[in-house]
Design an enzyme around this catalytic site. Structure first.
Site, short mmCIF file in Angstrom:
data_model
loop_
_atom_site.label_atom_id
_atom_site.label_comp_id
_atom_site.label_asym_id
_atom_site.label_seq_id
_atom_site.Cartn_x
_atom_site.Cartn_y
_atom_site.Cartn_z
N ARG A 236 6.44 9.65 9.55
CA ARG A 236 7.19 9.37 10.78
C ARG A 236 6.28 9.64 11.96
O ARG A 236 5.54 10.63 11.97
CB ARG A 236 8.45 10.26 10.88
CG ARG A 236 9.61 9.82 10.00
CD ARG A 236 10.19 8.45 10.40
NE ARG A 236 11.30 8.04 9.55
CZ ARG A 236 11.19 7.31 8.45
NH1 ARG A 236 9.99 6.88 8.05
NH2 ARG A 236 12.26 6.97 7.75
N HIS A 297 4.72 -0.04 10.32
CA HIS A 297 5.74 0.51 9.42
C HIS A 297 5.99 -0.42 8.22
O HIS A 297 7.12 -0.83 7.95
CB HIS A 297 7.05 0.76 10.18
CG HIS A 297 7.84 1.89 9.61
ND1 HIS A 297 8.42 2.88 10.37
CD2 HIS A 297 8.16 2.21 8.32
CE1 HIS A 297 9.06 3.73 9.59
NE2 HIS A 297 8.92 3.35 8.34
P1 NAD Z 1 10.67 13.95 -0.17
O1 NAD Z 1 11.94 14.51 0.36
O2 NAD Z 1 10.56 13.64 -1.63
O3 NAD Z 1 9.47 14.98 0.18
C1 NAD Z 1 9.28 15.56 1.43
C2 NAD Z 1 8.52 16.87 1.19
O4 NAD Z 1 8.18 17.43 2.47
C3 NAD Z 1 9.35 17.93 0.44
O5 NAD Z 1 8.62 18.42 -0.67
C4 NAD Z 1 9.57 19.01 1.49
O6 NAD Z 1 9.63 20.32 0.93
C5 NAD Z 1 8.33 18.83 2.36
N1 NAD Z 1 8.44 19.47 3.66
C6 NAD Z 1 9.55 19.71 4.40
N2 NAD Z 1 9.22 20.37 5.52
C7 NAD Z 1 7.88 20.54 5.48
C8 NAD Z 1 6.94 21.17 6.35
N3 NAD Z 1 7.34 21.77 7.47
N4 NAD Z 1 5.63 21.16 6.01
C9 NAD Z 1 5.22 20.57 4.86
N5 NAD Z 1 6.05 19.98 3.99
C10 NAD Z 1 7.37 19.96 4.31
O7 NAD Z 1 10.34 12.68 0.71
P2 NAD Z 1 9.42 11.43 0.32
O8 NAD Z 1 10.21 10.44 -0.42
O9 NAD Z 1 8.12 11.92 -0.23
O10 NAD Z 1 9.17 10.82 1.78
C11 NAD Z 1 8.48 11.54 2.79
C12 NAD Z 1 8.68 10.83 4.12
O11 NAD Z 1 8.02 9.58 4.10
C13 NAD Z 1 10.15 10.46 4.42
O12 NAD Z 1 10.85 11.54 4.99
C14 NAD Z 1 9.99 9.32 5.40
O13 NAD Z 1 10.00 9.84 6.72
C15 NAD Z 1 8.60 8.75 5.08
N6 NAD Z 1 8.67 7.37 4.55
C16 NAD Z 1 7.97 6.40 5.19
C17 NAD Z 1 8.00 5.08 4.72
C18 NAD Z 1 7.23 3.96 5.37
O14 NAD Z 1 7.51 2.78 5.09
N7 NAD Z 1 6.25 4.23 6.21
C19 NAD Z 1 8.78 4.79 3.59
C20 NAD Z 1 9.47 5.82 2.95
C21 NAD Z 1 9.39 7.11 3.44
#
Ligand code: NAD
Length: 333
Positions: A236, A297
């Site tokens: 994000r 994105h």
């Molecule tokens: P997920 O929920 O599986 O993993 C997120 C991880 O971040 C978790 O392990 C959590 O413990 C950790 N986390 C939370 N707070 C933290 C902090 N302060 N410091 C370090 N780690 C922390 O999510 P995911 O499926 O891996 O997706 C991650 C992010 O990717 C989503 O939240 C979304 O914003 C982004 N995303 C982007 C796209 C894109 O097209 N660019 C697509 C899908 C997801």
């Protein structure tokens, strides 16, 4: 028929949603504009609305939807920073998302950006098309033997780490909720955020956007990074303080920055603005750096991810509309 209004749609997601909804008792009404308090009235007559990453589903918007009789907000994405969840709960609105569609799509895009930026592929390709076959200024570095720092080891961060391990990189990781068994299995070492920032040649962000992670990359964390570090953000935009990032890029200390997301992307990314005058001065500045690579994105944009997003979104709408249990892990309220 479950009346559903789908906001911020493009031909590719319309197609996938229409295919998934066929014969499922849902009537989809597609809107090109984003959902916000100003556009909420266009959801009249709907039981459900379906939103994407840049809809602004804040309290005024939710109040307007509730007043129209909307009962369900079905996010067709994983991140849920676009919606005010406490307000939705208060108003009795059910919110669902698609927690995982293809973490491979996003992780592979992060690595594609890293490779393209490090080996200067877009610049090289442009040159060759201009019949300029010089290699001057195109020197990259071997990823093998270097250290990658993975910030957030959820679904996407873990796959990114595994791919980079495959290149022979040492991988450091930080996550407040670590996965120790996974780390042992894949030879990944958990550390604290400062050590990760100061010891990695490549840093890739995979945390959700929350009040705690907003501007997690700021002047102070950028100063901790080694000169020449490559920073990748496919999560994000607001994880990075753009003003601080531009300062770090101007100082020449950063090796490069690859972004699939941008703090102020709403209204810009996903749109064809060619022929218009770009109003965002920070984005304009970012686009001038030779060591900045930006995609709009698109990390999620694979055929597999689109059909899985559509499948889970439709399952959620059908289940809620028919009073059946929602798919596990999709419910946010
Ligand atoms: P997920 O929920 O599986 O993993 C997120 C991880 O971040 C978790 O392990 C959590 O413990 C950790 N986390 C939370 N707070 C933290 C902090 N302060 N410091 C370090 N780690 C922390 O999510 P995911 O499926 O891996 O997706 C991650 C992010 O990717 C989503 O939240 C979304 O914003 C982004 N995303 C982007 C796209 C894109 O097209 N660019 C697509 C899908 C997801």
């Amino acid at each position: 028929m479950i009346q559903t209004v789908v906001f911020d749609t493009k031909p590719y997601d319309r197609e996938a949603l229409q295919r998934a909804a066929s014969g499922r008792g849902i009537e989809l009404r597609f809107m090109e504009w984003r959902l916000s308090a100003e556009t909420a009235a266009t959801a009249h007559g709907a039981q459900a609305v379906c939103t994407f990453v840049n809809d602004r589903v804040d309290r005024p918007c939710l109040e307007a939807l509730a007043a129209l009789g909307v009962k369900h907000i079905a996010l067709r994405c994983a991140g849920f920073n676009s919606i005010d969840l406490p307000a939705a709960k208060e108003l009795g609105l059910v919110v669902t998302r698609v927690p995982a569609y293809s973490p491979y799509a996003v992780a592979e895009h992060a690595v594609a950006l890293l490779l393209a930026l490090n080996r200067k592929i877009p610049r090289a390709n442009n040159r060759v098309h201009d019949l300029n076959f010089s290699l001057q200024g195109l020197v990259g570095f071997d990823l093998h033997g270097k250290t990658a720092g993975i910030f957030g080891t959820g679904k996407i961060g873990r796959i990114t780490a595994q791919i980079l391990r495959g290149f022979g990189m040492k991988v450091l990781a930080y996550d407040p909720f670590p996965s120790p068994d996974w780390a042992i299995e894949h030879g990944v070492e958990y550390t604290d955020a400062r050590t990760l920032a100061s010891q990695s040649e490549v840093i890739s962000l995979h945390t959700p956007l929350t009040p705690e992670t907003r501007h997690i990359i700021c002047r102070e964390s950028l100063e901790l990074m080694k000169p020449g570090t490559i920073l990748v953000n496919v999560s994000r935009g607001a994880l990075i303080d753009t003003t601080a990032l531009i300062e770090a890029l101007k100082s020449g200390r950063l090796g490069g920055v690859a972004l699939d997301v941008y703090e102020e992307e709403e209204g810009v990314f996903f749109e064809d603005l060619s022929g218009q005058i770009l109003q965002d001065d920070e984005l304009a500045r970012l686009l001038t750096f030779p060591n900045v690579l930006i995609t709009a994105h698109q990390a999620f944009l694979t055929a597999e991810a689109l059909s899985e997003i559509a499948r889970v979104t439709v399952e959620n709408i059908v289940a809620f509309g028919n009073g059946q249990p929602l798919l596990p892990e999709t419910s946010l309220t």
